[in-house]
Design a protein around this motif. Structure first.
Motif, PDB file in Angstrom:
ATOM      1  N   ARG A   1       9.765  74.478 -33.340  1.00 35.87           N
ATOM      2  CA  ARG A   1       9.192  75.767 -32.940  1.00 35.87           C
ATOM      3  C   ARG A   1      10.195  76.892 -33.160  1.00 35.87           C
TER       4      ARG A   1
ATOM      5  N   ARG B   1      11.367  81.496 -39.353  1.00 36.59           N
ATOM      6  CA  ARG B   1      10.777  81.701 -40.677  1.00 36.59           C
ATOM      7  C   ARG B   1       9.735  82.808 -40.638  1.00 36.59           C
ATOM      8  N   GLU B   2       8.948  82.905 -39.569  1.00 36.04           N
ATOM      9  CA  GLU B   2       7.976  83.993 -39.459  1.00 36.04           C
ATOM     10  C   GLU B   2       8.669  85.352 -39.358  1.00 36.04           C
TER      11      GLU B   2
ATOM     12  N   GLN C   1      10.239  77.574 -36.844  1.00 35.33           N
ATOM     13  CA  GLN C   1       8.992  78.220 -37.258  1.00 35.33           C
ATOM     14  C   GLN C   1       9.020  79.706 -36.910  1.00 35.33           C
TER      15      GLN C   1
END
Length: 455
Positions: free
Chosen positions: A244, A250-251, A247
């Motif tokens: 998480r 990366r966003e 993630q």
């Protein structure tokens, strides 16, 4: 009768006990430095013998013992002039993962075959320096072969060996002289023989010999069903805490302009508290830009700037409602900034000028009627109490009329200008709110600047 030949200590199954991490340094090891790579590889082959099982790793995960991969890594270390093998270099050359390299280097250290001279780490410029090792021969190897040494500490040198161990030392020397190669796969990947020109899968001389065509009853009938259908067992992968975090990193890198040049692992570590609390990337950007907008050309080190801006925000906005209010305020400020830069483009162009004038005149008539119906004292008509007169006129309006005025002001900035001229700044703001008045003034100023001809 039993075997009367005398067996060496190495043939009797001498063990190589694991060495603690505190003794895996050049200053604390009990072994001796190998004089050359070939001598060191003899001790590696002795410790990695799969039949004797002299060494067993202490960790509960990873390889269960030394194998061919350990010998390949040791061979690369033996060929280096300075034993400074980078993990990425070994992984790239041997075509294995970096985690596998770390496992096998750890086993070589735990067996007493490698010790740290200097331990690598991250330097000030952000690069990872490789560790520098010394190739050592453990005491268990000398004891197993009866090797006599002279000197003190790690600088000991061998001066002889037991007569019973010469045969085993010769076998180890021949193994060390041969180049270690990766073992070939015994079975194909598919588990069946390949049906190619080189390996037809039949025992006859002709590749097609012995093949029996299927019967007419077993030919495909065109039906989409199959007797052994595969069941879809794949499910969406559930991310753990680390997944998480990456993630979210990366966003942020993909969507926030001033973080486009940042490293994903760094951003994942910096925003770890926000990721664990369930933040979205929009909320992280809003918290970072709450103190002011950030230009992507000015952020020389985006990760450091993000760490400075996010310090303590996970405790400040601990609840989901607080994060939503913070995100809403940030979006409103971004909208106002975009309006200031782009100018007024809204419904003023679609509304007819006569309709605007009529709407403003009707509103003024409503206010004048409210003034006439109110009995004002003589003191209220003086210039000193003009403030109070405006308050009384506005307070005479009903809530529906106030909402109607504000709706007209939100649709048309010129309506706000007319009310400012008629009521004054203070009364107009009390009637329409500061937000609507400021927005209309900004839009009117921008629209005037765009329409001003350049002479």
């Amino acid at each position: 009768m039993g075997d009367s030949r005398q067996k060496s200590a190495s043939e009797q199954g001498t063990q190589c006990p694991p060495i603690a991490s505190a003794c895996q340094w050049l200053s604390t090891t009990t072994g001796r430095i190998a004089s050359d790579g070939h001598t060191w590889m003899t001790s590696v082959h002795w410790a990695a013998d799969p039949k004797a099982k002299r060494y067993t790793p202490t960790r509960s995960h990873g390889p269960r013992g030394m194998n061919a991969t350990t010998l390949l890594i040791a061979q690369e270390c033996a060929n280096l002039k300075e034993c400074r093998p980078g993990i990425a270099y070994l992984a790239r050359k041997l075509r294995i993962s970096e985690r596998t390299v770390e496992y096998h280097l750890g086993m070589l250290r735990e067996a007493g075959l490698l010790v740290y001279r200097t331990k690598g780490g991250r330097v000030a410029q952000g690069r990872d320096e490789a560790s520098v090792y010394e190739r050592t021969i453990p005491v268990a190897f000398d004891d197993a072969h009866g090797i006599r040494t002279t000197g003190e500490g790690v600088q000991r040198r061998p001066v002889g060996a037991a007569d019973t161990a010469r045969k085993s030392l010769g076998k180890l020397a021949r193994k060390a002289a041969r180049k270690v190669r990766r073992p070939r796969r015994r079975t194909p990947v598919s588990g069946q023989s390949r049906c190619t020109l080189m390996e037809g899968g039949s025992t006859g001389a002709f590749p097609a010999a012995g093949s029996i065509p299927p019967s007419e009853t077993k030919l495909a009938s065109g039906d989409s069903s199959h007797s052994t259908q595969k069941k879809a067992t794949s499910r969406p992968r559930t991310l753990n805490r680390v997944g998480r975090r990456h993630q979210l990193a990366r966003e942020l890198i993909d969507n926030v302009p001033w973080l486009s040049r940042a490293s994903a692992p760094r951003i994942a570590w910096i925003a770890r508290h926000c990721a664990d609390a369930g933040w979205q990337w929009q909320e992280v950007q809003a918290a970072a830009e709450e103190r002011g907008p950030i230009d992507d050309m000015d952020s020389r080190r985006p990760s450091g700037l993000l760490a400075y801006r996010l310090k303590g925000v996970h405790e400040l906005y601990a609840s989901e409602k607080a994060r939503h209010l913070m995100l809403t305020a940030w979006e409103d400020s971004r909208l106002r900034e975009r309006i200031r830069h782009q100018g007024w483009d809204g419904p003023a162009a679609a509304v007819d000028l006569e309709q605007q004038t009529h709407t403003a005149a009707a509103a003024m008539d409503t206010i004048r009627a409210a003034r006439q119906t109110q009995a004002l004292s003589a003191a209220d008509l003086t210039g000193a109490t003009e403030h109070s007169e405006g308050n009384t006129d506005i307070e005479a309006l009903s809530r529906a009329e106030v909402l109607e005025h504000r709706k007209f002001a939100a649709d048309d900035p010129t309506y706000v200008r007319n009310l400012l001229e008629a009521l004054g700044d203070r009364d107009a703001r009390r009637l329409l709110t500061n937000r609507l008045v400021d927005k209309a003034l900004v839009l009117l100023r921008l629209n005037t600047t765009e329409l001003t001809p350049a002479f």
